[in-house]
Scaffold this motif. Structure first.
Motif, PDB file in Angstrom:
ATOM      1  N   GLU A  97       0.832  -1.207   0.000  1.00  0.00           N
ATOM      2  CA  GLU A  97       0.000   0.000   0.000  1.00  0.00           C
ATOM      3  C   GLU A  97       0.864   1.254   0.000  1.00  0.00           C
ATOM      4  OE1 GLU A  97      -2.399  -0.475   3.496  1.00  0.00           O
ATOM      5  OE2 GLU A  97      -3.582  -2.107   2.618  1.00  0.00           O
ATOM      6  N   MET A  98       1.907   1.246   0.795  1.00  0.00           N
ATOM      7  CA  MET A  98       2.794   2.411   0.867  1.00  0.00           C
ATOM      8  C   MET A  98       3.544   2.607  -0.444  1.00  0.00           C
ATOM      9  SD  MET A  98       4.116   2.068   4.776  1.00  0.00           S
ATOM     10  CE  MET A  98       4.883   3.666   4.894  1.00  0.00           C
ATOM     11  N   GLN A  99       3.924   1.512  -1.105  1.00  0.00           N
ATOM     12  CA  GLN A  99       4.599   1.636  -2.394  1.00  0.00           C
ATOM     13  C   GLN A  99       3.660   2.243  -3.434  1.00  0.00           C
ATOM     14  OE1 GLN A  99       6.009  -2.423  -2.795  1.00  0.00           O
ATOM     15  NE2 GLN A  99       8.092  -1.811  -2.285  1.00  0.00           N
ATOM     16  N   ALA A 100       2.371   1.889  -3.385  1.00  0.00           N
ATOM     17  CA  ALA A 100       1.397   2.476  -4.308  1.00  0.00           C
ATOM     18  C   ALA A 100       1.256   3.979  -4.035  1.00  0.00           C
ATOM     19  CB  ALA A 100       0.048   1.771  -4.173  1.00  0.00           C
ATOM     20  N   VAL A 101       1.226   4.365  -2.772  1.00  0.00           N
ATOM     21  CA  VAL A 101       1.144   5.782  -2.423  1.00  0.00           C
ATOM     22  C   VAL A 101       2.406   6.500  -2.881  1.00  0.00           C
ATOM     23  CG1 VAL A 101       1.052   7.426  -0.505  1.00  0.00           C
ATOM     24  CG2 VAL A 101      -0.440   5.422  -0.511  1.00  0.00           C
ATOM     25  N   LEU A 102       3.558   5.875  -2.682  1.00  0.00           N
ATOM     26  CA  LEU A 102       4.820   6.463  -3.109  1.00  0.00           C
ATOM     27  C   LEU A 102       4.829   6.676  -4.621  1.00  0.00           C
ATOM     28  CD1 LEU A 102       7.668   7.419  -2.361  1.00  0.00           C
ATOM     29  CD2 LEU A 102       8.424   5.036  -2.594  1.00  0.00           C
ATOM     30  N   ALA A 103       4.370   5.698  -5.369  1.00  0.00           N
ATOM     31  CA  ALA A 103       4.313   5.828  -6.831  1.00  0.00           C
ATOM     32  C   ALA A 103       3.385   6.975  -7.224  1.00  0.00           C
ATOM     33  CB  ALA A 103       3.854   4.521  -7.464  1.00  0.00           C
ATOM     34  N   ARG A 104       2.264   7.102  -6.540  1.00  0.00           N
ATOM     35  CA  ARG A 104       1.335   8.196  -6.848  1.00  0.00           C
ATOM     36  C   ARG A 104       1.969   9.546  -6.553  1.00  0.00           C
ATOM     37  NH1 ARG A 104      -5.027   8.605  -5.200  1.00  0.00           N
ATOM     38  NH2 ARG A 104      -5.437  10.477  -6.412  1.00  0.00           N
ATOM     39  N   LEU A 105       2.659   9.645  -5.436  1.00  0.00           N
ATOM     40  CA  LEU A 105       3.363  10.886  -5.110  1.00  0.00           C
ATOM     41  C   LEU A 105       4.422  11.203  -6.158  1.00  0.00           C
ATOM     42  CD1 LEU A 105       3.763  10.556  -1.243  1.00  0.00           C
ATOM     43  CD2 LEU A 105       2.409  12.273  -2.461  1.00  0.00           C
ATOM     44  N   ASP A 106       5.157  10.190  -6.588  1.00  0.00           N
ATOM     45  CA  ASP A 106       6.176  10.398  -7.630  1.00  0.00           C
ATOM     46  C   ASP A 106       5.542  10.956  -8.895  1.00  0.00           C
ATOM     47  OD1 ASP A 106       8.228   9.541  -5.989  1.00  0.00           O
ATOM     48  OD2 ASP A 106       8.294   7.505  -6.820  1.00  0.00           O
ATOM     49  N   ILE A 109       4.624  14.614  -8.337  1.00  0.00           N
ATOM     50  CA  ILE A 109       5.839  15.443  -8.344  1.00  0.00           C
ATOM     51  C   ILE A 109       6.347  15.611  -9.764  1.00  0.00           C
ATOM     52  CG2 ILE A 109       8.265  15.505  -7.613  1.00  0.00           C
ATOM     53  CD1 ILE A 109       7.248  14.138  -4.962  1.00  0.00           C
ATOM     54  N   GLU A 110       6.360  14.530 -10.531  1.00  0.00           N
ATOM     55  CA  GLU A 110       6.788  14.609 -11.937  1.00  0.00           C
ATOM     56  C   GLU A 110       5.896  15.571 -12.716  1.00  0.00           C
ATOM     57  OE1 GLU A 110       6.754  10.565 -13.329  1.00  0.00           O
ATOM     58  OE2 GLU A 110       8.461  10.019 -12.066  1.00  0.00           O
ATOM     59  N   GLY A 111       4.612  15.580 -12.423  1.00  0.00           N
ATOM     60  CA  GLY A 111       3.694  16.517 -13.078  1.00  0.00           C
ATOM     61  C   GLY A 111       4.079  17.958 -12.779  1.00  0.00           C
ATOM     62  N   ASP A 113       7.071  18.958 -11.918  1.00  0.00           N
ATOM     63  CA  ASP A 113       8.352  19.188 -12.595  1.00  0.00           C
ATOM     64  C   ASP A 113       8.122  19.520 -14.064  1.00  0.00           C
ATOM     65  OD1 ASP A 113       9.759  18.750 -10.267  1.00  0.00           O
ATOM     66  OD2 ASP A 113      10.314  16.674 -10.763  1.00  0.00           O
ATOM     67  N   ARG A 114       7.205  18.787 -14.734  1.00  0.00           N
ATOM     68  CA  ARG A 114       6.894  19.064 -16.154  1.00  0.00           C
ATOM     69  C   ARG A 114       6.287  20.456 -16.297  1.00  0.00           C
ATOM     70  NH1 ARG A 114       5.303  13.687 -15.936  1.00  0.00           N
ATOM     71  NH2 ARG A 114       3.099  14.255 -15.717  1.00  0.00           N
ATOM     72  N   LEU A 115       5.408  20.817 -15.386  1.00  0.00           N
ATOM     73  CA  LEU A 115       4.785  22.134 -15.418  1.00  0.00           C
ATOM     74  C   LEU A 115       5.836  23.232 -15.263  1.00  0.00           C
ATOM     75  CD1 LEU A 115       2.177  23.831 -15.476  1.00  0.00           C
ATOM     76  CD2 LEU A 115       2.059  23.539 -12.986  1.00  0.00           C
ATOM     77  N   ALA A 116       6.731  23.054 -14.310  1.00  0.00           N
ATOM     78  CA  ALA A 116       7.789  24.044 -14.082  1.00  0.00           C
ATOM     79  C   ALA A 116       8.704  24.131 -15.297  1.00  0.00           C
ATOM     80  CB  ALA A 116       8.593  23.685 -12.834  1.00  0.00           C
ATOM     81  N   ALA A 117       9.021  23.009 -15.909  1.00  0.00           N
ATOM     82  CA  ALA A 117       9.884  23.011 -17.100  1.00  0.00           C
ATOM     83  C   ALA A 117       9.190  23.721 -18.254  1.00  0.00           C
ATOM     84  CB  ALA A 117      10.253  21.591 -17.489  1.00  0.00           C
ATOM     85  N   ALA A 118       7.903  23.480 -18.423  1.00  0.00           N
ATOM     86  CA  ALA A 118       7.155  24.132 -19.508  1.00  0.00           C
ATOM     87  C   ALA A 118       7.093  25.636 -19.274  1.00  0.00           C
ATOM     88  CB  ALA A 118       5.749  23.541 -19.610  1.00  0.00           C
ATOM     89  N   GLU A 119       6.866  26.054 -18.035  1.00  0.00           N
ATOM     90  CA  GLU A 119       6.828  27.487 -17.724  1.00  0.00           C
ATOM     91  C   GLU A 119       8.185  28.129 -17.962  1.00  0.00           C
ATOM     92  OE1 GLU A 119       5.397  27.637 -13.712  1.00  0.00           O
ATOM     93  OE2 GLU A 119       3.310  27.346 -14.299  1.00  0.00           O
TER      94      GLU A 119
END
Length: 127
Positions: A97-106, A109-111, A113-119
């Motif tokens: 369960e914690m690994q699934a939450v960790l993957a969702r958080l990742d 965060i990647e989203g 990061d993509r937003l910041a890179a696009a800006e």
């Protein structure tokens, strides 16, 4: 070792150590003639084991049961093993369960990061 030394060594308060002993989470610790707890190597192994298991989220009730079974002798080995196997399964499920939450958080965060890179790219193109 004194309770203060054990407290420092395992980063547990003296009150926690007394509580663990009172509820049977660790076997009774030998006391000096003056009533001072004197932790030996075996006591310290119990403290370390309980701290490890509690850190992994095992319930106090299960650990009290384990210690009580241990004190009853070798004939309880199958019951102790079963208790540990059951707790291991619960822990494995929690880890999943914690690994699934960790993957969702990742992913979140990647989203960002993509937003910041696009800006950043947009700002550079305006300059």
């Amino acid at each position: 070792m004194t309770i203060a030394e054990v407290s420092r060594t395992y980063d547990l308060s003296a009150d926690t150590l007394r509580y663990y002993e009172r509820i049977g989470l660790i076997p009774p610790v030998h006391r000096s003639a003056g009533g001072i707890r004197e932790y030996d190597e075996e006591d310290c192994r119990w403290v370390e084991f309980i701290k490890c298991m509690r850190g992994a989220g095992l319930p106090i009730e299960s650990l009290v049961e384990y210690v009580a079974l241990f004190q009853q002798g070798e004939e309880t080995a199958p019951a102790r093993k079963l208790l540990l196997v059951e707790q291991r399964q619960r822990l494995a499920e929690r880890i999943e369960e914690m690994q699934a939450v960790l993957a969702r958080l990742d992913r979140k965060i990647e989203g960002y990061d993509r937003l910041a890179a696009a800006e950043s790219k947009l700002r550079r193109s305006r300059d």
